[in-house]
Enzyme design. Structure first.
Site, mmCIF file in Angstrom:
data_model
loop_
_atom_site.group_PDB
_atom_site.id
_atom_site.type_symbol
_atom_site.label_atom_id
_atom_site.label_comp_id
_atom_site.label_asym_id
_atom_site.label_seq_id
_atom_site.Cartn_x
_atom_site.Cartn_y
_atom_site.Cartn_z
ATOM 1 C CG MET A 29 -1.814 -6.818 2.447
ATOM 2 S SD MET A 29 -1.332 -8.537 2.551
ATOM 3 C CE MET A 29 -1.913 -9.157 0.990
ATOM 4 C CG HIS A 33 -5.633 -2.480 -7.347
ATOM 5 N ND1 HIS A 33 -6.928 -2.359 -6.883
ATOM 6 C CD2 HIS A 33 -5.124 -3.574 -6.718
ATOM 7 C CE1 HIS A 33 -7.192 -3.347 -6.058
ATOM 8 N NE2 HIS A 33 -6.105 -4.102 -5.921
ATOM 9 C CG HIS A 36 -5.737 -1.017 -2.898
ATOM 10 N ND1 HIS A 36 -4.860 -1.512 -3.830
ATOM 11 C CD2 HIS A 36 -5.898 -2.003 -1.987
ATOM 12 C CE1 HIS A 36 -4.487 -2.732 -3.495
ATOM 13 N NE2 HIS A 36 -5.108 -3.072 -2.377
ATOM 14 N N GLY A 146 -13.158 -3.894 1.016
ATOM 15 C CA GLY A 146 -13.717 -4.199 -0.299
ATOM 16 C C GLY A 146 -14.527 -5.487 -0.300
ATOM 17 C CE LYS A 148 -10.177 -9.873 -5.812
ATOM 18 N NZ LYS A 148 -8.937 -9.626 -5.122
ATOM 19 C CG ASP A 149 -10.136 -9.474 -0.430
ATOM 20 O OD1 ASP A 149 -9.432 -10.448 -0.708
ATOM 21 O OD2 ASP A 149 -9.971 -8.349 -0.934
ATOM 22 N NE ARG A 186 -1.995 -13.193 -3.619
ATOM 23 C CZ ARG A 186 -2.483 -12.915 -2.395
ATOM 24 N NH1 ARG A 186 -3.685 -12.368 -2.277
ATOM 25 N NH2 ARG A 186 -1.780 -13.179 -1.318
HETATM 26 P P1 AMP Z 1 -5.294 -5.886 -0.145
HETATM 27 O O1 AMP Z 1 -4.251 -4.848 -0.349
HETATM 28 O O2 AMP Z 1 -5.423 -6.840 -1.290
HETATM 29 O O3 AMP Z 1 -5.189 -6.560 1.198
HETATM 30 O O4 AMP Z 1 -6.691 -5.116 -0.119
HETATM 31 C C1 AMP Z 1 -6.925 -4.039 0.751
HETATM 32 C C2 AMP Z 1 -8.389 -3.681 0.691
HETATM 33 O O5 AMP Z 1 -8.741 -3.335 -0.651
HETATM 34 C C3 AMP Z 1 -9.309 -4.841 1.088
HETATM 35 O O6 AMP Z 1 -10.391 -4.335 1.859
HETATM 36 C C4 AMP Z 1 -9.783 -5.362 -0.240
HETATM 37 O O7 AMP Z 1 -11.022 -6.009 -0.196
HETATM 38 C C5 AMP Z 1 -9.872 -4.087 -1.047
HETATM 39 N N1 AMP Z 1 -9.831 -4.389 -2.483
HETATM 40 C C6 AMP Z 1 -8.910 -5.142 -3.122
HETATM 41 N N2 AMP Z 1 -9.229 -5.264 -4.427
HETATM 42 C C7 AMP Z 1 -10.383 -4.580 -4.610
HETATM 43 C C8 AMP Z 1 -11.228 -4.342 -5.732
HETATM 44 N N3 AMP Z 1 -10.952 -4.830 -6.930
HETATM 45 N N4 AMP Z 1 -12.345 -3.611 -5.542
HETATM 46 C C9 AMP Z 1 -12.640 -3.103 -4.320
HETATM 47 N N5 AMP Z 1 -11.890 -3.291 -3.221
HETATM 48 C C10 AMP Z 1 -10.773 -4.023 -3.354
#
Ligand code: AMP
Length: 279
Positions: A29, A33, A36, A146, A148-149, A186
Site C-alpha cells: 500500500m 519502509h 517493504h 511479510g 508482519k501480517d 502506520r
Molecule cells: P502494506 O503496505 O502494509 O500492505 O505491506 C505490504 C507488504 O509488506 C505485506 O506483505 C506486509 O506484510 C509487508 N510488511 C509490512 N511491514 C513489514 C515489516 N516490518 N517487515 C516485513 N514485511 C513487512
C-alpha cells in the site's frame, strides 16, 4: 523503472516480458519502509523482473478505519523502489481497480475467523480480492509477503493453493526498528510518547518467547503474561493477544506444532500488530 497506472498498460507490459524471464511481485500500500524493501530485495535476488504494486485498497478498510489518513508519498516511494532495483511500479487508481459495476469478491471460510479477521470484518475479503486481481494483472511466478501480517500471508498462501494458481509464495521475516518495534507505515501516526511505548508489542512477544523456551505450553498462561507486559505501558490498549495454530489460524489451548503468538494493540487511534512463530 517503468511506472504503469492502468490495468491495460500493465497487462500489455507484462505480455512483452519474455517467457523465459522470472517475474517476482510485491504488493504493497506504499509509504515504503525497510520492511517493504526487504521483500523487494528478496524478489530482486530471485527474479529477472521485479514488479511492485502501490495501491491503498479502499475495500479492505472498515468504515471507521484510516483509509483517508493512510500515509501516501508516491515520489518518495518511487525513489526507494528504484534504489531497491524495482523494474515496474503498478500504481493504479481506485476507479481503475473497481470501475462502476464492479461486483466480484473473494472470501475465505475459516482462516479469517480469529485475530484481525474477527476484529476487522470484511478486511480479508478486500485483501483477497485485490491480491487475486493483482496476480491476474501482473501474472507473477513468485510473490513476496511479510510475516508482519501473518494472517494475511496465510490466507494468500492458502488462496494460491485453493485456486491452483501457479505462483510461488514466499514469506519474509519481520523487519524491526532498533528498539524492536515492527516497521509499519502506520507508525507515522504515533505521537513521540506513543512511539516510545509502542515497544510494548515487542516486549510482550519477547516475554511469550521466553516462556515458550522455558517449556510453558499452556496458551492461557502465556497470553496472561504477555498481556501483563503490554498493560505495563499505560498508553497501550489491547485489541487482542492470541495464540493460534499456524496453518488454521485458530486458537490453541495447548501449544504443540507450529503456532503463532499474535498481538494487536491500540495507541490512541493507531492500531499496531506484531507476532512471533513458536515452534
Ligand atoms: P502494506 O503496505 O502494509 O500492505 O505491506 C505490504 C507488504 O509488506 C505485506 O506483505 C506486509 O506484510 C509487508 N510488511 C509490512 N511491514 C513489514 C515489516 N516490518 N517487515 C516485513 N514485511 C513487512
Amino acid at each position: 523503472m517503468l511506472i504503469v497506472k492502468t490495468v491495460y498498460e500493465m497487462k500489455m507490459t507484462r505480455s512483452k516480458i519474455q517467457t523465459n524471464k522470472r517475474v517476482g511481485f510485491v504488493p504493497t500500500m506504499g509509504y515504503l519502509h525497510e520492511g517493504h524493501l526487504s521483500l523487494l530485495k528478496k524478489a530482486r535476488e530471485e527474479n529477472d523482473v521485479v514488479i511492485l504494486s502501490i495501491f491503498v485498497n479502499p475495500i479492505q478498510f472498515g468504515p471507521n478505519e484510516d483509509l483517508d489518513r493512510y500515509p501516501r508519498d508516491f515520489e518518495r516511494d518511487e525513489k526507494l523502489a528504484q534504489e531497491a532495483g524495482t523494474d515496474i511500479i503498478f500504481y493504479p487508481t481506485s476507479e481503475e481497480m473497481y470501475p462502476e459495476g464492479y461486483s466480484s469478491y473473494v472470501i475465505t471460510e475459516g482462516l479469517d475467523r480469529h485475530l484481525c479477521g474477527a476484529k476487522r470484518p470484511g478486511h480479508f475479503k478486500g485483501v483477497m480480492t485485490v491480491v487475486l486481481k493483482l496476480f491476474n494483472i501482473t501474472k507473477p511466478h513468485s510473490t513476496y509477503f511479510g510475516q508482519k501480517d501473518i494472517q494475511q500471508a496465510r490466507i494468500i498462501e492458502q488462496m494460491i493453493k485453493d485456486f491452483n494458481l501457479d505462483i510461488n509464495f514466499h514469506i519474509c521475516p519481520i523487519v524491526r526498528e532498533e528498539d524492536g518495534l515492527a516497521m509499519s507505515s502506520r507508525n507515522t501516526y504515533l505521537s513521540p510518547e506513543e512511539r516510545k511505548q509502542a515497544i510494548a508489542l515487542f516486549k510482550g512477544i519477547k516475554r511469550g518467547e521466553e516462556l515458550y523456551k522455558n517449556g510453558e505450553r499452556d496458551a492461557e498462561k502465556i497470553k496472561k503474561e504477555v498481556e501483563k507486559v503490554v498493560k505495563s505501558f499505560n498508553l497501550a490498549k489491547i485489541d487482542y493477544v492470541d495464540i493460534v495454530d499456524y496453518s488454521t489460524m485458530s486458537p490453541l489451548k495447548k501449544l504443540g506444532g507450529k503456532s503463532v503468538l499474535a498481538l494487536a494493540v491500540y495507541f490512541g487511534k493507531t492500531r499496531l500488530i506484531d507476532n512471533t512463530i513458536l515452534e
